[in-house]
Scaffold this motif. Structure first.
Motif, mmCIF file in Angstrom:
data_model
loop_
_atom_site.group_PDB
_atom_site.id
_atom_site.type_symbol
_atom_site.label_atom_id
_atom_site.label_comp_id
_atom_site.label_asym_id
_atom_site.label_seq_id
_atom_site.Cartn_x
_atom_site.Cartn_y
_atom_site.Cartn_z
ATOM 1 N N LEU A 34 -4.092 9.977 -3.724
ATOM 2 C CA LEU A 34 -4.734 8.711 -3.461
ATOM 3 C C LEU A 34 -3.899 7.583 -3.723
ATOM 4 C CD1 LEU A 34 -6.799 10.739 -5.364
ATOM 5 C CD2 LEU A 34 -8.454 8.994 -5.078
ATOM 6 N N SER A 35 -4.213 6.542 -2.699
ATOM 7 C CA SER A 35 -3.548 5.422 -2.517
ATOM 8 C C SER A 35 -4.366 4.289 -2.664
ATOM 9 C CB SER A 35 -2.549 5.195 -1.349
ATOM 10 O OG SER A 35 -1.787 6.224 -1.122
ATOM 11 N N ILE A 36 -4.599 3.995 -4.179
ATOM 12 C CA ILE A 36 -5.689 3.280 -4.375
ATOM 13 C C ILE A 36 -5.498 1.590 -4.430
ATOM 14 C CG2 ILE A 36 -7.442 2.314 -6.064
ATOM 15 C CD1 ILE A 36 -7.493 5.011 -6.803
ATOM 16 N N ARG A 37 -4.352 1.232 -4.892
ATOM 17 C CA ARG A 37 -3.574 0.078 -4.957
ATOM 18 C C ARG A 37 -3.424 -0.504 -3.412
ATOM 19 N NH1 ARG A 37 -3.648 -3.844 -8.304
ATOM 20 N NH2 ARG A 37 -3.269 -2.435 -10.013
ATOM 21 N N ARG A 38 -2.830 0.433 -2.528
ATOM 22 C CA ARG A 38 -2.397 0.059 -1.315
ATOM 23 C C ARG A 38 -3.676 -0.079 -0.443
ATOM 24 N NH1 ARG A 38 -1.376 3.229 3.392
ATOM 25 N NH2 ARG A 38 -1.469 5.325 2.165
ATOM 26 N N ALA A 39 -4.846 0.540 -0.925
ATOM 27 C CA ALA A 39 -6.122 0.394 0.117
ATOM 28 C C ALA A 39 -6.897 -0.832 -0.329
ATOM 29 C CB ALA A 39 -6.818 1.591 -0.079
ATOM 30 N N LEU A 40 -6.818 -1.209 -1.766
ATOM 31 C CA LEU A 40 -7.771 -2.218 -2.124
ATOM 32 C C LEU A 40 -7.015 -3.341 -2.750
ATOM 33 C CD1 LEU A 40 -10.327 0.208 -3.948
ATOM 34 C CD2 LEU A 40 -10.439 -0.573 -1.604
ATOM 35 N N GLY A 41 -5.754 -3.411 -2.890
ATOM 36 C CA GLY A 41 -5.038 -4.381 -3.463
ATOM 37 C C GLY A 41 -5.428 -4.858 -4.887
ATOM 38 N N ASP A 42 -5.720 -6.321 -5.121
ATOM 39 C CA ASP A 42 -6.132 -6.665 -6.242
ATOM 40 C C ASP A 42 -7.605 -6.055 -6.972
ATOM 41 O OD1 ASP A 42 -3.995 -8.247 -6.378
ATOM 42 O OD2 ASP A 42 -5.215 -10.308 -5.319
ATOM 43 N N LYS A 43 -8.503 -5.477 -5.739
ATOM 44 C CA LYS A 43 -9.602 -4.816 -6.111
ATOM 45 C C LYS A 43 -9.293 -3.468 -6.675
ATOM 46 C CE LYS A 43 -12.174 -8.135 -3.225
ATOM 47 N NZ LYS A 43 -13.109 -8.236 -2.168
ATOM 48 N N ALA A 44 -8.341 -3.089 -6.558
ATOM 49 C CA ALA A 44 -8.174 -1.509 -7.134
ATOM 50 C C ALA A 44 -8.780 -1.185 -8.369
ATOM 51 C CB ALA A 44 -6.655 -1.164 -6.878
ATOM 52 N N TYR A 45 -9.252 -0.074 -8.449
ATOM 53 C CA TYR A 45 -10.049 0.498 -9.694
ATOM 54 C C TYR A 45 -8.894 1.595 -10.297
ATOM 55 C CZ TYR A 45 -11.390 3.889 -6.488
ATOM 56 O OH TYR A 45 -11.287 5.022 -5.346
ATOM 57 N N VAL A 46 -9.330 1.648 -11.596
ATOM 58 C CA VAL A 46 -8.370 2.700 -12.398
ATOM 59 C C VAL A 46 -9.090 3.900 -12.320
ATOM 60 C CG1 VAL A 46 -7.801 3.143 -14.478
ATOM 61 C CG2 VAL A 46 -7.895 0.978 -14.038
ATOM 62 N N TRP A 47 -8.203 5.073 -11.959
ATOM 63 C CA TRP A 47 -8.554 6.404 -11.850
ATOM 64 C C TRP A 47 -8.531 6.941 -13.282
ATOM 65 C CZ3 TRP A 47 -10.319 9.015 -8.127
ATOM 66 C CH2 TRP A 47 -10.377 10.515 -8.056
ATOM 67 N N VAL A 84 -1.817 9.057 -9.139
ATOM 68 C CA VAL A 84 -3.199 9.516 -8.835
ATOM 69 C C VAL A 84 -3.006 10.506 -7.733
ATOM 70 C CG1 VAL A 84 -5.395 8.930 -8.007
ATOM 71 C CG2 VAL A 84 -4.069 7.261 -9.124
ATOM 72 N N SER A 85 -2.463 11.739 -8.137
ATOM 73 C CA SER A 85 -2.426 12.901 -7.387
ATOM 74 C C SER A 85 -2.734 14.175 -8.207
ATOM 75 C CB SER A 85 -0.997 13.154 -6.822
ATOM 76 O OG SER A 85 0.002 13.427 -7.673
ATOM 77 N N PHE A 86 -3.323 14.857 -7.683
ATOM 78 C CA PHE A 86 -3.894 16.354 -8.606
ATOM 79 C C PHE A 86 -4.123 17.436 -7.640
ATOM 80 C CE2 PHE A 86 -7.473 13.435 -7.569
ATOM 81 C CZ PHE A 86 -8.435 14.144 -6.910
ATOM 82 N N TRP A 87 -4.381 18.636 -8.208
ATOM 83 C CA TRP A 87 -4.854 19.909 -7.496
ATOM 84 C C TRP A 87 -5.966 20.229 -7.611
ATOM 85 C CZ3 TRP A 87 -1.613 22.796 -4.310
ATOM 86 C CH2 TRP A 87 -0.220 22.231 -4.158
ATOM 87 N N PHE A 88 -6.857 20.752 -7.005
ATOM 88 C CA PHE A 88 -8.290 20.941 -7.514
ATOM 89 C C PHE A 88 -8.390 22.662 -6.601
ATOM 90 C CE2 PHE A 88 -9.153 19.540 -3.143
ATOM 91 C CZ PHE A 88 -10.273 20.191 -2.749
ATOM 92 N N VAL A 89 -9.264 23.310 -7.312
ATOM 93 C CA VAL A 89 -10.037 24.572 -6.733
ATOM 94 C C VAL A 89 -11.422 24.658 -6.885
ATOM 95 C CG1 VAL A 89 -7.863 25.935 -7.183
ATOM 96 C CG2 VAL A 89 -9.492 25.967 -8.890
#
Length: 222
Positions: free
Chosen positions: A29-42, A81-86
């Protein structure tokens, strides 16, 4: 007893969810790049929401209607903010086939993106191809556009034909008048012989030039 059961489940989950494990997918996920100052904490709440969206997607796959949030496992979560899931099948203690998970994610990719205010470029499922946006219908039907183009071509062609006809008529009407003007100029031309102006013979009226008439012819009445 409960503690031992919890420990065994943790060990099993750790074995099932590992980087590059069978049927595992990596998410970035690239939250900061997408939302800028409105980025939320993962945080764990966002992780829970992600697991809920994956479970929701799996429940739309045939024969997977009983999928629960607890069946979606996350591991190797990083601060960037990167992870693996199954997705697991508790009845058999193994992960669901990657083909089924991929199909479920692709069918609901837009809804997952919208929940996190992201898109295919800022919420990446690295082993799942990005969804293709459905083609937008044009505001004007295509047949109207084609009809308008053909109508314009016909109007232009008719206009050119009319203008061409008008030009040809003008040329035909202009031709005889120019010939008449040339003949009149020739008739009015005065010749000079030995310094004496001479009027040419008027063939149309049958008149004779007075210069060539003798004195007797002038005095003798006809």
């Amino acid at each position: 007893m409960l503690w031992l059961l919890f420990f065994l489940m943790t060990v099993i989950h750790a074995e099932l969810c590992q980087p590059d494990a069978e049927n595992a997918f990596k998410v970035r996920l690239s939250i900061r790049r997408a939302l800028g100052d409105k980025a939320y904490v993962w945080d764990t709440n966002e992780e829970y929401l992600f697991r809920a969206m994956v479970a929701f997607s799996m429940r739309k796959v045939p024969n997977r209607e009983t999928t629960e949030i607890s069946h979606v496992l996350l591991c190797n979560v990083t601060q960037r903010v990167s992870f693996w899931f199954v997705v697991t099948d508790p009845s058999k203690n193994h992960t669901l086939p990657a083909v089924e998970v991929q199909s479920a994610i692709r069918m609901n990719r837009n809804r997952i993106n919208n929940v996190f205010f992201l898109n295919d470029q800022t919420l990446e499922f690295l082993k799942i191809p990005s969804t293709i946006a459905p083609p937008m219908d044009p505001p004007v039907p295509i047949w109207i556009i084609i009809f308008g183009v053909i109508f314009c071509i016909v109007i232009v062609a008719i206009t050119l034909l009319v203008l061409s006809g008008i030009r040809q008529r003008r040329r035909k009407n202009k031709g005889p008048s120019e010939v008449d003007d040339a003949e009149e100029k020739c008739e009015n031309t005065i010749t000079i012989e030995n310094g004496i102006p001479c009027n040419p013979l008027d063939l149309k009226g049958g008149h004779i030039n007075d210069v060539f008439v003798t004195e007797d012819e002038r005095l003798t009445p006809l």
